[in-house]
Design a protein around this motif. Structure first.
Motif, short mmCIF file in Angstrom:
data_model
loop_
_atom_site.label_atom_id
_atom_site.label_comp_id
_atom_site.label_asym_id
_atom_site.label_seq_id
_atom_site.Cartn_x
_atom_site.Cartn_y
_atom_site.Cartn_z
N TYR A 42 27.64 29.49 -15.74
CA TYR A 42 28.46 28.86 -14.70
C TYR A 42 29.10 29.99 -13.90
N TRP A 43 28.75 30.09 -12.62
CA TRP A 43 29.24 31.18 -11.78
C TRP A 43 30.59 30.88 -11.16
N GLY A 44 31.03 29.66 -11.23
CA GLY A 44 32.35 29.31 -10.71
C GLY A 44 32.29 28.64 -9.36
N LEU A 45 33.48 28.42 -8.81
CA LEU A 45 33.62 27.82 -7.48
C LEU A 45 33.61 28.96 -6.47
N LYS A 46 32.56 29.03 -5.66
CA LYS A 46 32.39 30.13 -4.71
C LYS A 46 32.41 29.61 -3.28
N SER A 47 32.85 30.47 -2.37
CA SER A 47 32.82 30.14 -0.94
C SER A 47 31.38 30.21 -0.43
N LEU A 48 31.03 29.28 0.44
CA LEU A 48 29.71 29.26 1.03
C LEU A 48 29.72 30.01 2.36
N SER A 49 28.60 30.52 2.78
CA SER A 49 28.49 31.21 4.06
C SER A 49 28.64 30.24 5.22
N TYR A 50 28.21 29.02 5.03
CA TYR A 50 28.34 27.98 6.05
C TYR A 50 28.56 26.65 5.35
N ARG A 51 29.08 25.69 6.09
CA ARG A 51 29.37 24.38 5.49
C ARG A 51 28.09 23.63 5.18
N ILE A 52 28.07 22.96 4.03
CA ILE A 52 26.97 22.10 3.64
C ILE A 52 27.58 20.74 3.36
N ASN A 53 27.22 19.74 4.15
CA ASN A 53 27.77 18.38 3.99
C ASN A 53 29.30 18.39 3.92
#
Length: 153
Positions: A42-53
């Motif tokens: 489990y890598w954790g809650l990470k920020s995405l490069s762009y929004r997905i849904n």
């Protein structure tokens, strides 16, 4: 049997327990179809490069899988149907990586380098450049200054 690395991204509003339940559900599907999950990270809650849904962050999980192709296609089918899974990616590999993955090593390395202060901008060596660059030389005159200097002569 073929070896796969499978990563999926789950919605940010899920709890860590719900993500763990999803992971267990997919692991059970794999074992039920004759495969096995050799590593679960489990890598954790990470920020995405762009929004997905409309999600700016996602829970990320890696599964190292030793299973037939039918098992992998079944978990991918279930992930397509699930509203909790934003994206998934499965890659067939020659051999599975032992020990922590690159994502886990990166977080350990970052934690070691930063120490207790964060080590961002305060540790730069500015030398004796003064306030800005220092060795840029003289500024050339602007075009309107050149034109006015040429008409006065």
């Amino acid at each position: 049997m073929p070896l796969y690395e499978h990563v999926f991204l789950a919605r940010q509003d899920l709890s860590a327990q719900q993500v763990e339940d999803l992971t267990k559900q997919y692991s059970d599907v794999i074992t039920g179809l004759g495969g096995k999950v050799t590593k679960n990270e489990y890598w954790g809650l990470k920020s995405l490069s762009y929004r997905i849904n409309k999600n700016r962050k996602a829970h990320m999980t890696l599964l190292n899988v030793d299973a037939p192709a039918a098992a992998v296609s079944e978990i991918e089918r279930q992930e397509r149907l699930s509203e909790d899974v934003l994206r998934y990616l499965t890659i067939r590999v020659e051999e599975l990586e032992e020990g922590p993955s690159a994502m886990m090593r990166k977080s350990d390395r970052d934690r070691d380098e930063r120490g207790d202060r964060g080590g961002r901008f305060g540790d730069r060596d500015r030398g004796d450049r003064g306030d800005r660059g220092g060795d840029r030389g003289e500024r050339r005159p602007r075009r309107d200054e050149e034109a006015s200097a040429g008409s006065e002569e």
